[in-house]
Design an enzyme around this catalytic site. Structure first.
Site, PDB file in Angstrom:
ATOM      1  N   GLY A  93       0.881  -1.175   0.000  1.00 21.57           N
ATOM      2  CA  GLY A  93       0.000   0.000   0.000  1.00 21.57           C
ATOM      3  C   GLY A  93       0.915   1.220   0.000  1.00 21.57           C
ATOM      4  N   GLY A  95       3.139   3.310   1.346  1.00 22.25           N
ATOM      5  CA  GLY A  95       3.882   3.330   2.605  1.00 22.25           C
ATOM      6  C   GLY A  95       4.739   4.565   2.788  1.00 22.25           C
ATOM      7  N   ARG A  96       4.946   5.305   1.721  1.00 21.38           N
ATOM      8  CA  ARG A  96       5.722   6.544   1.864  1.00 21.38           C
ATOM      9  C   ARG A  96       5.218   7.619   0.913  1.00 21.38           C
ATOM     10  NH1 ARG A  96      11.596   5.640  -0.976  1.00 21.38           N
ATOM     11  NH2 ARG A  96      11.041   3.974  -2.398  1.00 21.38           N
ATOM     12  N   LYS A 116       6.025  10.950  -3.047  1.00 18.79           N
ATOM     13  CA  LYS A 116       6.929   9.883  -2.633  1.00 18.79           C
ATOM     14  C   LYS A 116       7.854  10.505  -1.589  1.00 18.79           C
ATOM     15  CE  LYS A 116       9.764   6.328  -4.920  1.00 18.79           C
ATOM     16  NZ  LYS A 116      10.163   5.852  -6.256  1.00 18.79           N
ATOM     17  N   GLY A 129       9.070   6.030   5.685  1.00 12.52           N
ATOM     18  CA  GLY A 129       8.170   6.887   4.904  1.00 12.52           C
ATOM     19  C   GLY A 129       8.886   7.956   4.099  1.00 12.52           C
ATOM     20  N   ARG A 189      -3.435   0.737  -9.343  1.00 16.78           N
ATOM     21  CA  ARG A 189      -2.542  -0.318  -9.798  1.00 16.78           C
ATOM     22  C   ARG A 189      -3.274  -1.624 -10.060  1.00 16.78           C
ATOM     23  NH1 ARG A 189      -0.319   3.616  -6.145  1.00 16.78           N
ATOM     24  NH2 ARG A 189       1.954   3.610  -6.196  1.00 16.78           N
ATOM     25  N   ASP A 260       2.271  -3.825  -8.234  1.00 15.35           N
ATOM     26  CA  ASP A 260       1.934  -2.545  -7.596  1.00 15.35           C
ATOM     27  C   ASP A 260       2.626  -1.383  -8.305  1.00 15.35           C
ATOM     28  OD1 ASP A 260       4.291  -3.804  -6.538  1.00 15.35           O
ATOM     29  OD2 ASP A 260       4.403  -2.224  -5.037  1.00 15.35           O
ATOM     30  N   ASN A 261       3.440  -1.684  -9.310  1.00 10.90           N
ATOM     31  CA  ASN A 261       4.115  -0.616 -10.042  1.00 10.90           C
ATOM     32  C   ASN A 261       3.615  -0.492 -11.475  1.00 10.90           C
ATOM     33  OD1 ASN A 261       5.652   0.271  -7.908  1.00 10.90           O
ATOM     34  ND2 ASN A 261       7.458  -0.927  -8.438  1.00 10.90           N
ATOM     35  N   ASP A 270       6.992   5.281 -11.031  1.00  9.53           N
ATOM     36  CA  ASP A 270       7.719   4.755  -9.875  1.00  9.53           C
ATOM     37  C   ASP A 270       9.105   4.248 -10.259  1.00  9.53           C
ATOM     38  OD1 ASP A 270       8.049   4.462  -7.230  1.00  9.53           O
ATOM     39  OD2 ASP A 270       6.757   2.727  -6.964  1.00  9.53           O
TER      40      ASP A 270
HETATM   41  P1  AMP Z   1       8.460   0.553  -4.216  1.00  6.98           P
HETATM   42  O1  AMP Z   1       9.547  -0.463  -4.349  1.00  6.98           O
HETATM   43  O2  AMP Z   1       8.952   1.970  -4.056  1.00  6.98           O
HETATM   44  O3  AMP Z   1       7.412   0.443  -5.278  1.00  6.98           O
HETATM   45  O4  AMP Z   1       7.740   0.236  -2.815  1.00  6.98           O
HETATM   46  C1  AMP Z   1       7.137  -0.998  -2.497  1.00  6.98           C
HETATM   47  C2  AMP Z   1       6.367  -0.868  -1.193  1.00  6.98           C
HETATM   48  O5  AMP Z   1       7.265  -0.534  -0.103  1.00  6.98           O
HETATM   49  C3  AMP Z   1       5.312   0.208  -1.186  1.00  6.98           C
HETATM   50  O6  AMP Z   1       4.264  -0.222  -0.364  1.00  6.98           O
HETATM   51  C4  AMP Z   1       6.044   1.384  -0.573  1.00  6.98           C
HETATM   52  O7  AMP Z   1       5.157   2.306  -0.047  1.00  6.98           O
HETATM   53  C5  AMP Z   1       6.890   0.690   0.484  1.00  6.98           C
HETATM   54  N1  AMP Z   1       8.097   1.457   0.861  1.00  6.98           N
HETATM   55  C6  AMP Z   1       9.229   1.600   0.138  1.00  6.98           C
HETATM   56  N2  AMP Z   1      10.121   2.373   0.793  1.00  6.98           N
HETATM   57  C7  AMP Z   1       9.532   2.751   1.958  1.00  6.98           C
HETATM   58  C8  AMP Z   1       9.939   3.559   3.069  1.00  6.98           C
HETATM   59  N3  AMP Z   1      11.140   4.150   3.119  1.00  6.98           N
HETATM   60  N4  AMP Z   1       9.055   3.712   4.070  1.00  6.98           N
HETATM   61  C9  AMP Z   1       7.848   3.128   4.041  1.00  6.98           C
HETATM   62  N5  AMP Z   1       7.414   2.367   3.042  1.00  6.98           N
HETATM   63  C10 AMP Z   1       8.247   2.166   1.994  1.00  6.98           C
HETATM   64 MG    MG Z   2       5.852   1.347  -5.980  1.00  9.02          MG
END
Ligand code: AMP
Ligand code: MG
Length: 476
Positions: A93, A95-96, A116, A129, A189, A260-261, A270
């Site tokens: 979901g 997350g940041r 982001k 986050g 997504r 999710d991307n 992303d």
């Molecule tokens: P991503 O690889 O950026 O597409 O992220 C995959 C998942 O990990 C998503 O749910 C993001 O929100 C979460 N995520 C990635 N980096 C962080 C972070 N530094 N803090 C919190 N959630 C993260």
């Molecule tokens: Mg992502």
């Protein structure tokens, strides 16, 4: 609340928020110790009616996240699941990041302003986050380059450095922090649908299908029931297949093609561990943690196709699988169209029959892989096909073009050369000694002076070069 000059082009339309509490959670943005503007996309700000924001208004909206007028009253962390490297993860979901605002552009597309690095949410798990400054810089570079190359991509809208010290496993720590805002054509997504299937909520899948049709594919609103679901899926298949073709033409490796991307509009977004290929190399892998090369350059079409099949699986809760399978078959054609558009755009060639053009592309990719010719150099050398023959003869890789193996490629380009190449080739970009590229050593090379002495000049110069190239290729 904050006041801003009303611009006729600013057309707020916060549709997603109307879906209600099952799809997202209201969240509060982080407070940052510092806001230093590092990138403002004035070109796209003007296209969505936000170009007149003063520096302090820009900071209020895109660093402190004060709501935009008549837009979302609170940011929403979107709920989704996804397959990560083919393993289902129900704990993800936003997350940041969060959805901050929605608005329409001049083409009436519904666009998101989404973040982001804007702080923790219920989906942060162990994460802080946050986004590293290097991560923010890399997303700006990737998206600017892709846009210039004609790939359908989200736009980096704003980047602020935020004055925190972050700890990361993959960067020398502590490392600097940033918050990015991207302008994107949907953040719904494949994983948004997968989550609802996982929760066994066909009723909510129907609601989301209806929303996606209204927001992105209104031409299918006249359909009802299963036909509408199938039509939406077909659009997603076609758009994402085209995107996969666009990446291949650009020589781009996204790096993390998890479900999710990938989104329902087929817009690339992303950008984490992305890379551009220096030469055609099907097994070239971007992410160090992609140990099996699942998302290697040449495996991207298969990765997108696999992800689409998962989306189809989720939609099968509300639509007979046979109808969805028929739509999934549109992948091959969509991919071919995306690949041809991408390569023919980069070479400014004239299209003919699809089969013959695909045979040419297959020969071309084979030759590029065989010879390991410089990827960007090839496209630079042969812009407008035969009209560039003299330029190509002066290229650092001219010998490759003199070889007999190149003869069929040259002939295929000759028959696809338009009549006004000379005019296109007068653009200053084609007077340069070398193409504009975004290879990993260049990215590291422009990051180093930022990290060492806060020197942004190479970053800014690179973005000016990319803008020149974008101008040479014309609007996409
Ligand atoms: P991503 O690889 O950026 O597409 O992220 C995959 C998942 O990990 C998503 O749910 C993001 O929100 C979460 N995520 C990635 N980096 C962080 C972070 N530094 N803090 C919190 N959630 C993260
Ligand atoms: Mg992502």
């Amino acid at each position: 609340m904050h006041c801003m000059p009303v611009s006729a082009r600013y057309r707020p339309d916060p549709l997603f928020a109307k879906l209600g509490p099952e799809f997202a959670d209201p969240v509060a943005p982080a407070r940052f110790p510092q806001h230093v503007l590092r990138w403002r996309n004035q070109r796209w700000a003007e296209r969505v009616g936000l170009g007149e924001l003063s520096a302090s208004e820009w900071e209020a909206h895109f660093a402190r996240f004060e709501p935009l007028p008549d837009n979302m009253s609170a940011p929403l962390a979107m709920r989704y699941h996804g397959h990560q490297f083919r393993t289902y993860n129900p704990d993800i979901g936003d997350g940041r990041g969060f959805l901050f605002a929605q608005l329409r552009d001049g083409d009436d597309r519904l666009l998101d302003l989404a973040t982001k690095g804007s702080g923790q949410t219920p989906y942060s798990r162990f994460g802080d986050g946050r986004l590293t400054l290097k991560g923010g810089v890399r997303e700006v570079l990737a998206a600017e380059m892709l846009e210039a190359l004609g790939v359908y991509t989200s736009k980096p809208f704003s980047l602020f450095e935020t004055g925190e010290a972050l700890t990361r496993g993959d960067e020398p720590s502590p490392t600097r922090s940033s918050v990015l805002v991207r302008l994107g054509h949907s953040h719904i997504r494949f994983g948004s649908f997968q989550r609802l299937a996982f929760l066994e909520r066909p009723d909510l899948i129907q609601v989301l299908v209806e929303h996606c049709c209204a927001a992105y594919y209104p031409q299918h609103l006249n359909l009802s029931g299963e036909a509408r679901v199938a039509a939406l899926f077909g659009e997603a298949v076609e758009a994402n297949a085209r995107l996969a073709g666009g990446w291949m033409a650009a020589g781009f490796v996204h790096g993390v093609l998890n479900t999710d991307n990938l989104n329902i509009c087929g817009e690339s977004f992303d950008y984490g561990p992305w890379r551009f290929v220096p030469v055609s190399d099907p097994v070239f892998t971007a992410a160090y943690f992609d140990e099996t090369g699942l998302y290697a350059f040449g495996r991207q079409p298969e990765a997108v196709s696999w992800a689409l099949a998962q989306l189809g699986g989720a939609l099968s809760l509300v639509c007979p699988p046979a109808l969805l399978e028929t739509q999934l078959k549109r992948f091959a054609h969509g991919y071919q169209m995306g690949l041809r558009d991408g390569v023919f755009g980069r070479l400014n060639l004239v299209e003919g029959a699809l089969d013959a053009d695909m045979a040419f592309l297959s020969d071309l990719f084979g030759w590029l892989t065989e010879t390991r010719a410089g990827w960007d150099q090839f496209f630079f050398d042969w812009y407008c096909g035969a009209a560039s023959a003299e330029r190509a003869a002066a290229s650092p890789q001219a010998q490759l073009y003199a070889d007999a193996a190149f003869t069929p490629i040259r002939a295929a380009m000759e028959t696809r050369t338009g009549s006004n190449g000379a005019a296109f080739l007068r653009h200053p970009y084609f007077q340069r000694a070398a193409p504009v590229t975004m290879l990993i050593d260049e990215v590291e090379g422009l990051w180093a002076p930022i990290a060492e002495r806060d020197d942004w000049s190479l970053f800014e110069a690179k973005l000016r070069d990319v803008a020149l190239m974008r101008d040479a290729f014309g609007p996409s």
